[in-house]
Design an enzyme around this catalytic site. Structure first.
Site, short mmCIF file in Angstrom:
data_model
loop_
_atom_site.label_atom_id
_atom_site.label_comp_id
_atom_site.label_asym_id
_atom_site.label_seq_id
_atom_site.Cartn_x
_atom_site.Cartn_y
_atom_site.Cartn_z
N SER A 1 11.16 -3.03 -7.08
CA SER A 1 9.99 -3.90 -6.99
C SER A 1 10.28 -5.09 -7.89
CB SER A 1 8.76 -3.15 -7.50
OG SER A 1 7.71 -4.06 -7.78
N TYR B 1 4.16 3.14 -13.32
CA TYR B 1 4.74 2.72 -12.04
C TYR B 1 5.88 1.73 -12.27
CZ TYR B 1 5.40 0.27 -7.65
OH TYR B 1 5.97 -0.31 -6.55
N1 LIG Z 1 3.19 -2.74 -1.46
C1 LIG Z 1 3.70 -3.34 -2.52
O1 LIG Z 1 3.10 -4.28 -3.08
C2 LIG Z 1 5.04 -2.92 -3.03
C3 LIG Z 1 5.74 -3.85 -3.85
C4 LIG Z 1 6.97 -3.46 -4.34
C5 LIG Z 1 7.49 -2.23 -4.04
N2 LIG Z 1 6.79 -1.36 -3.26
C6 LIG Z 1 7.38 -0.05 -2.97
O2 LIG Z 1 7.55 0.08 -1.57
C7 LIG Z 1 7.55 1.46 -1.22
C8 LIG Z 1 6.68 1.67 0.00
O3 LIG Z 1 5.34 1.36 -0.34
P1 LIG Z 1 4.35 0.63 0.67
O4 LIG Z 1 3.91 -0.60 0.02
O5 LIG Z 1 4.92 0.58 2.01
O6 LIG Z 1 3.12 1.63 0.58
P2 LIG Z 1 2.49 2.67 1.65
O7 LIG Z 1 2.11 1.95 2.89
O8 LIG Z 1 1.45 3.38 0.88
O9 LIG Z 1 3.69 3.65 2.00
C9 LIG Z 1 4.10 4.68 1.14
C10 LIG Z 1 4.93 5.66 1.92
O10 LIG Z 1 5.38 6.68 1.01
C11 LIG Z 1 5.02 7.95 1.52
N3 LIG Z 1 4.69 8.88 0.45
C12 LIG Z 1 3.78 8.69 -0.54
N4 LIG Z 1 3.70 9.80 -1.30
C13 LIG Z 1 4.57 10.70 -0.76
C14 LIG Z 1 4.92 12.03 -1.08
N5 LIG Z 1 4.37 12.68 -2.12
N6 LIG Z 1 5.83 12.66 -0.31
C15 LIG Z 1 6.38 12.03 0.75
N7 LIG Z 1 6.10 10.78 1.10
C16 LIG Z 1 5.19 10.12 0.35
C17 LIG Z 1 3.80 7.71 2.39
O11 LIG Z 1 3.71 8.70 3.40
P3 LIG Z 1 2.66 9.92 3.42
O12 LIG Z 1 1.41 9.47 2.77
O13 LIG Z 1 2.55 10.22 4.88
O14 LIG Z 1 3.33 11.03 2.68
C18 LIG Z 1 4.14 6.36 3.01
O15 LIG Z 1 4.93 6.54 4.15
C19 LIG Z 1 7.13 2.22 -2.48
O16 LIG Z 1 8.26 2.76 -3.10
C20 LIG Z 1 6.51 1.15 -3.34
O17 LIG Z 1 6.61 1.45 -4.69
C21 LIG Z 1 5.59 -1.69 -2.73
#
Ligand SMILES: NC(=O)c1ccc[n+]([C@@H]2O[C@H](COP(=O)([O-])OP(=O)(O)OC[C@H]3O[C@@H](n4cnc5c(N)ncnc54)[C@H](OP(=O)(O)O)[C@@H]3O)[C@@H](O)[C@H]2O)c1
Length: 360
Positions: free
Chosen positions: A144, A157
């Site tokens: 991130s 985080y």
């Molecule tokens: N959105 C942002 O602003 C942002 C910025 C920088 C980095 N990121 C990173 O990008 C990645 C994806 O996040 P996103 O923004 O796409 O959020 P998201 O839409 O909430 O997606 C998160 C994904 O992780 C899975 N997940 C969460 N907890 C889990 C668990 N205990 N076991 C298995 N799978 C799990 C969820 O699936 P289920 O709920 O079906 O398990 C979902 O598919 C993360 O690593 C996050 O830290 C996000």
């Protein structure tokens, strides 16, 4: 499995957000998929769509990756099914909002660390060993932009993402004589369910979010090229990155803290205009400060570099002053919206001009 690419990508966190968008890009390119998350129905639905639209096969593994032995279980299932994983995407991750000392819950933090750090590390270890043996393969690790800055109110985080970024950069060096690449993805705040799930949906940072499909596209291209890291998006995100390297950590912490505070009710009727405008001015100021610093920093001696770190603090205060002035002007109801917009445009144009040379 037998399709155009005849290759397989395993994606954790593919049931929503950035992971789902990445899965779509792999499917479009003819990759078979192994999709991992907790939401079985969602993964099955996505797999069905990929079969209909792109003719690729999907294996769904339902797994809570925050549990002990989760990574080993996923690896064992893939091995039992005899699927060679050509590309691994460690996307699954969660955040948690609140003051560390008094507000956040340790059980949730422990599970977050397990998911974001332990599972990602073990998934990498298990699949990387096979890739090195075959001398072929690619891994994308979700870090991130907050991997390189402190993030008050989401402290644990950000620390997990700093781990992922650092870990990835070390692996890149260890793998330099192989055909295996590891890429770190550093998105800025992105429009997914992430902030809702983290309990941070009412924070200022959510007023300006990147498009997950564009984040995924930049990430996919960088991964395919074997790039060490990718900061998706345009100039503003790159300006944040440069600021993060040169500005003192306490300055960055102050700036991030402001971003993570609850949204304020707009004072004027021109709700949308005002929010967008103040945000735009704030960004312009940061871009300008980052551009000036980057120029000075890149042309300076080691001694001067230390001075520029100090100056970064000063420039940041300047940026804050610009931001506050504009806010005050607007709040006082002066008829200056047009002036402020053109000022912002000028500042951004100037910053872009300066910045183009530094970041080209
Ligand atoms: N959105 C942002 O602003 C942002 C910025 C920088 C980095 N990121 C990173 O990008 C990645 C994806 O996040 P996103 O923004 O796409 O959020 P998201 O839409 O909430 O997606 C998160 C994904 O992780 C899975 N997940 C969460 N907890 C889990 C668990 N205990 N076991 C298995 N799978 C799990 C969820 O699936 P289920 O709920 O079906 O398990 C979902 O598919 C993360 O690593 C996050 O830290 C996000």
């Amino acid at each position: 499995m037998n399709t155009r690419a005849n290759k397989t990508a395993l994606i954790t966190g593919a049931s929503s957000g950035i992971g789902q968008e990445l899965a779509k890009l792999f499917a479009k390119d003819g990759y078979n998929l192994v999709l991992v998350a907790r939401s079985t129905d969602k993964l099955n639905e996505i797999g069905g769509q990929f079969w209909d639209e792109y003719g690729v096969e999907t294996v769904v593994i339902t797994k809570d990756l925050s549990e002990e032995n989760a990574a080993q279980d996923v690896y064992n299932q893939v091995k039992e099914k005899n699927i060679p994983v050509d590309i691994l995407v460690n996307d699954a991750g969660v955040g948690l909002y609140g003051l560390f000392a008094t507000e956040t819950d340790w059980e949730r933090e422990k599970s977050l660390i397990h998911l974001n750090v332990l599972t990602t590390t073990l998934m990498t270890k298990l699949f990387l060993k096979d890739m090195v043996e075959r001398n072929e393969g690619k891994i994308l690790n979700l870090a991130s932009l907050v991997a390189i800055t402190p993030m008050p109110l989401m402290a644990v985080y950000a620390a997990t993402k700093a781990y992922i970024y650092n870990f990835t950069q070390s692996l890149i060096n260890e793998l330099k004589d192989t055909n295996v690449s590891v890429t770190a993805l550093l998105p800025n705040a992105t429009d997914t369910d992430f902030f809702n799930k983290a309990g941070a949906s009412n924070t200022k940072v959510t007023e300006n979010l990147d498009d997950p499909s564009l984040v995924a596209k930049d990430a996919y291209n960088a991964l395919m090229k074997g790039a060490p890291k990718v900061v998706p998006g345009g100039l503003v995100n790159k300006a944040y990155e440069v600021m993060s390297y040169v500005a003192p950590q306490e300055t960055m912490a102050g700036m991030m803290r402001k971003n993570m505070e609850p949204k304020k009710e707009p004072v004027t009727d021109e709700k949308g205009n005002k929010a967008a405008l103040t945000w735009g001015i704030g960004l312009a100021a940061v871009v300008l400060a980052g551009a000036a610093l980057a120029l000075a920093y890149s042309n300076s001696s080691a001694y001067d570099k230390a001075r520029y770190r100090y100056k970064a603090g000063k420039l940041k205060s300047g940026a804050d002053d610009v931001y506050d002035d504009v806010k005050d002007t607007l709040i006082n109801g002066l008829n200056s919206v047009k002036d402020a917009v053109s000022t912002a445009k000028e500042v951004v144009a100037k910053a872009k001009e300066t910045f183009a040379d530094v970041l080209a």
